[in-house]
Design an enzyme around this catalytic site. Structure first.
Site, PDB file in Angstrom:
ATOM      1  N   GLY A   1      -3.807  -4.825  -4.654  1.00 17.70           N
ATOM      2  CA  GLY A   1      -4.812  -3.891  -5.157  1.00 17.70           C
ATOM      3  C   GLY A   1      -4.133  -2.579  -5.446  1.00 17.70           C
ATOM      4  O   GLY A   1      -3.717  -1.887  -4.527  1.00 17.70           O
ATOM      5  N   HIS A   2      -3.944  -2.264  -6.719  1.00 15.07           N
ATOM      6  CA  HIS A   2      -3.251  -1.026  -7.069  1.00 15.07           C
ATOM      7  C   HIS A   2      -4.272  -0.001  -7.542  1.00 15.07           C
ATOM      8  O   HIS A   2      -5.052  -0.257  -8.445  1.00 15.07           O
ATOM      9  CB  HIS A   2      -2.211  -1.270  -8.163  1.00 15.07           C
ATOM     10  CG  HIS A   2      -1.052  -2.092  -7.664  1.00 15.07           C
ATOM     11  ND1 HIS A   2      -0.057  -2.547  -8.474  1.00 15.07           N
ATOM     12  CD2 HIS A   2      -0.742  -2.502  -6.422  1.00 15.07           C
ATOM     13  CE1 HIS A   2       0.815  -3.225  -7.743  1.00 15.07           C
ATOM     14  NE2 HIS A   2       0.419  -3.215  -6.496  1.00 15.07           N
TER      15      HIS A   2
ATOM     16  N   GLN B   1       2.593  -6.046  -3.374  1.00 12.28           N
ATOM     17  CA  GLN B   1       2.825  -6.070  -1.918  1.00 12.28           C
ATOM     18  C   GLN B   1       4.103  -5.282  -1.589  1.00 12.28           C
ATOM     19  O   GLN B   1       4.450  -4.390  -2.342  1.00 12.28           O
ATOM     20  CB  GLN B   1       2.888  -7.514  -1.388  1.00 12.28           C
ATOM     21  CG  GLN B   1       1.544  -8.228  -1.398  1.00 12.28           C
ATOM     22  CD  GLN B   1       1.297  -9.059  -2.636  1.00 12.28           C
ATOM     23  OE1 GLN B   1       2.209  -9.554  -3.250  1.00 12.28           O
ATOM     24  NE2 GLN B   1       0.050  -9.207  -2.996  1.00 12.28           N
TER      25      GLN B   1
ATOM     26  N   ASP C   1       0.821  -1.229   0.000  1.00 11.58           N
ATOM     27  CA  ASP C   1       0.000   0.000   0.000  1.00 11.58           C
ATOM     28  C   ASP C   1       0.845   1.266   0.000  1.00 11.58           C
ATOM     29  O   ASP C   1       0.428   2.316   0.500  1.00 11.58           O
ATOM     30  CB  ASP C   1      -0.949   0.043   1.222  1.00 11.58           C
ATOM     31  CG  ASP C   1      -1.731  -1.243   1.375  1.00 11.58           C
ATOM     32  OD1 ASP C   1      -2.234  -1.721   0.359  1.00 11.58           O
ATOM     33  OD2 ASP C   1      -1.815  -1.762   2.499  1.00 11.58           O
TER      34      ASP C   1
ATOM     35  N   LYS D   1       2.239   2.188  -5.009  1.00 13.00           N
ATOM     36  CA  LYS D   1       2.967   1.707  -6.197  1.00 13.00           C
ATOM     37  C   LYS D   1       2.140   1.902  -7.463  1.00 13.00           C
ATOM     38  O   LYS D   1       2.688   2.201  -8.521  1.00 13.00           O
ATOM     39  CB  LYS D   1       3.302   0.210  -6.057  1.00 13.00           C
ATOM     40  CG  LYS D   1       4.250  -0.095  -4.928  1.00 13.00           C
ATOM     41  CD  LYS D   1       4.474  -1.584  -4.790  1.00 13.00           C
ATOM     42  CE  LYS D   1       3.244  -2.351  -4.390  1.00 13.00           C
ATOM     43  NZ  LYS D   1       2.713  -2.058  -3.056  1.00 13.00           N
TER      44      LYS D   1
HETATM   45  P1  GDP Z   1      -0.317   0.212  -3.793  1.00 12.26           P
HETATM   46  O1  GDP Z   1      -0.869  -1.135  -3.434  1.00 12.26           O
HETATM   47  O2  GDP Z   1       1.108   0.351  -3.349  1.00 12.26           O
HETATM   48  O3  GDP Z   1      -0.534   0.587  -5.212  1.00 12.26           O
HETATM   49  O4  GDP Z   1      -1.090   1.272  -2.921  1.00 12.26           O
HETATM   50  P2  GDP Z   1      -2.662   1.521  -2.868  1.00 12.26           P
HETATM   51  O5  GDP Z   1      -3.156   1.853  -4.221  1.00 12.26           O
HETATM   52  O6  GDP Z   1      -3.358   0.436  -2.140  1.00 12.26           O
HETATM   53  O7  GDP Z   1      -2.707   2.749  -1.861  1.00 12.26           O
HETATM   54  C1  GDP Z   1      -2.308   3.940  -2.179  1.00 12.26           C
HETATM   55  C2  GDP Z   1      -3.487   4.858  -1.971  1.00 12.26           C
HETATM   56  O8  GDP Z   1      -2.990   6.145  -1.767  1.00 12.26           O
HETATM   57  C3  GDP Z   1      -4.387   4.973  -3.172  1.00 12.26           C
HETATM   58  O9  GDP Z   1      -5.698   5.279  -2.764  1.00 12.26           O
HETATM   59  C4  GDP Z   1      -3.767   6.131  -3.946  1.00 12.26           C
HETATM   60  O10 GDP Z   1      -4.672   6.775  -4.808  1.00 12.26           O
HETATM   61  C5  GDP Z   1      -3.346   7.022  -2.833  1.00 12.26           C
HETATM   62  N1  GDP Z   1      -2.143   7.822  -3.071  1.00 12.26           N
HETATM   63  C6  GDP Z   1      -1.046   7.488  -3.813  1.00 12.26           C
HETATM   64  N2  GDP Z   1      -0.112   8.470  -3.700  1.00 12.26           N
HETATM   65  C7  GDP Z   1      -0.628   9.415  -2.881  1.00 12.26           C
HETATM   66  C8  GDP Z   1      -0.119  10.637  -2.356  1.00 12.26           C
HETATM   67  O11 GDP Z   1       0.995  11.062  -2.619  1.00 12.26           O
HETATM   68  N3  GDP Z   1      -0.940  11.329  -1.514  1.00 12.26           N
HETATM   69  C9  GDP Z   1      -2.177  10.907  -1.164  1.00 12.26           C
HETATM   70  N4  GDP Z   1      -2.891  11.632  -0.321  1.00 12.26           N
HETATM   71  N5  GDP Z   1      -2.682   9.742  -1.640  1.00 12.26           N
HETATM   72  C10 GDP Z   1      -1.928   9.014  -2.476  1.00 12.26           C
END
Ligand code: GDP
Length: 437
Positions: free
Chosen positions: A40-41, A226, A13, A16
């Site tokens: 879940g991206h 992950q 999370d 990515k």
């Molecule tokens: P992943 O599994 O690493 O892709 O991460 P997720 O998608 O589960 O979680 C990242 C969440 O943070 C998502 O809802 C993104 O839209 C949001 N997000 C990503 N970068 C930023 C950021 O710089 N600031 C904020 N506030 N939200 C972000």
């Protein structure tokens, strides 16, 4: 031509999805090589949110070839749903997606085994997403799994092999007190062979495809799922995912030598979160944890579960940075830290009276870590519309410079919001610590 690997450096999370979406603009091929639909991206483009679980995030850029390599365990039913969701958005999936014939398949009984195993774990509940990924990897290693090719080139033996496996799984579920409805092998055979036919035009030998792409000097982006602290070997075992999440598994999971990768980019949040159970040295049990969760909207993309939150942990990050040879960092969610003053960064651990800067292997020690914090000044300004490092408040630049120095890796990009445009390129700007006045 560049070959880039992007991995998460915490417990998943990290954001990515957004980073891969950004880097995919310059890539011709985007590849997933481990994990399954437990990932879940989230990608937000122009206010429209797309959550991808199995298909590489690069699919949102037209013309990018997206590959699900054989290290990924595929849930074919959910994959078809994801394909249809993208087709409804006008994405040409038939043109853009290829799936390895070597991918192991998540079977309907894997979800039942997942839930039954979790219910029988007692104190060792790991907080699985319940999607059957762990049991699918377990079957792969036990050599009783089914692969995409079993629905296609090897379909002749599939009904018989599946019936034999189902009989064993039924016995196992009964022994775990989770017998329930008998598993209908004939129904699964029919459903899965039909899913195989639906996916057939997309299925190919992706290892050869990727080796040819490397030889042709095409730019390739490897998308890790992950996070490195959830790696089955390097992570906080047993509270880990069931695959190797590090950069090295590009070799086994995609059939491409990791030595062909030019740059390993580590994505890291400006603070820490963890979903599910397991050691989390800097978890904040006070209102700051609550505040981070609300401000960062820390709820799982796959399960909606609230994430545990805490301040940045240098010790944990350094352990995985070293193991993965990370070249550059992308720091995400810096905007969430506005209004926290002071900010805390964990620089060392105290374990049973002893100070260390090494992440412990022992579960007992991982659970007994007392973080030693350094305090840094916070800032009040909203960062969500900042696009240049020079325009960040001095305290935010100081925070980034401190991270960079403590981790020993340069920061390439800083994300200050969920949208593609909310990004700061730091490659041309020196991030220097602000001298104490
Ligand atoms: P992943 O599994 O690493 O892709 O991460 P997720 O998608 O589960 O979680 C990242 C969440 O943070 C998502 O809802 C993104 O839209 C949001 N997000 C990503 N970068 C930023 C950021 O710089 N600031 C904020 N506030 N939200 C972000």
């Amino acid at each position: 031509m560049t070959i880039i690997s992007v991995i998460g450096l915490q417990w998943g999370d990290e954001g990515k999805g957004k980073v891969i979406d950004l880097l995919a603009q310059e890539a011709e091929v985007v590849v997933r090589y481990q994990g399954g639909c437990n990932a879940g991206h989230t990608v937000i483009v122009g206010g429209h949110k797309t959550v991808l679980h199995q298909i590489p995030s690069g699919v949102l850029h037209s013309g990018r070839l997206c590959v699900i390599a054989h290290g990924v365990v595929v849930d074919p039913k959910r994959l078809v749903d994801e394909i249809e969701m993208l087709e409804e958005q006008g994405i040409d999936v038939a043109q853009q997606l290829r799936i390895s014939s070597g991918c192991h398949l998540v079977m309907p009984y894997h979800q039942r085994l997942d839930l039954a195993a979790e219910a029988n774990r007692g104190q060792d509940r790991i907080g699985t997403t319940g999607r059957g990924i762990g049991p699918c990897y377990a079957d792969k290693v036990a050599r009783v799994g089914f692969r995409m090719t079993d629905l296609l080139a090897d379909a002749e033996d599939f009904p018989e092999r599946l019936a034999a496996r189902v009989a064993n799984v039924q016995r196992l579920l009964e022994a775990l007190d989770a017998g329930g409805e008998p598993i209908d092998a004939a129904a699964i055979t029919e459903e899965y062979l039909a899913l195989g036919q639906r996916l057939a035009p997309l299925v190919t030998d992706t290892a050869t495809l990727l080796q040819e792409a490397v030889a042709a000097k095409r730019s390739i982006l490897f998308e890790g799922a992950q996070g490195a602290l959830l790696d089955v070997d390097m992570g906080t075992y047993p509270f880990v995912t069931s695959s190797n999440t590090g950069f090295g598994s590009i070799g086994t999971g995609a059939g491409v030598s990791p030595r062909s990768v030019d740059t390993v980019i580590g994505v890291i949040k400006a603070y820490c979160t963890r979903v599910g159970e397991g050691p989390f040295p800097t978890e904040a049990h006070d209102e700051s944890g609550e505040q981070l969760r609300e401000r960062g909207q820390e709820y799982g993309a796959t399960t909606g579960r609230p994430r545990r939150c805490g301040f940045f942990d240098v010790v944990a990050a350094r352990a995985v940075i070293e193991a993965n040879g990370v070249d550059e960092l992308v720091v995400t969610k810096l905007d969430v830290l506005s209004d926290f003053d002071p900010l805390r960064v964990c620089v060392k651990y105290r374990i049973e009276g002893r100070e260390t800067d090494r992440f412990p292997v022992s579960r007992r020690e991982q659970q007994r870590v007392e973080p030693i914090y350094e305090e840094l000044p916070g800032w009040k300004q909203d960062l969500s519309s900042v696009t240049r490092a020079e325009d960040l408040p001095a305290e935010a630049r100081h925070y980034l410079a401190t991270m960079q120095e403590l981790l020993g890796v340069p920061i390439r990009l800083v994300s200050v919001g969920a949208d593609r445009r909310q990004i700061i390129d730091c490659r041309q700007t020196r991030l220097e610590p602000v001298p104490e006045s």
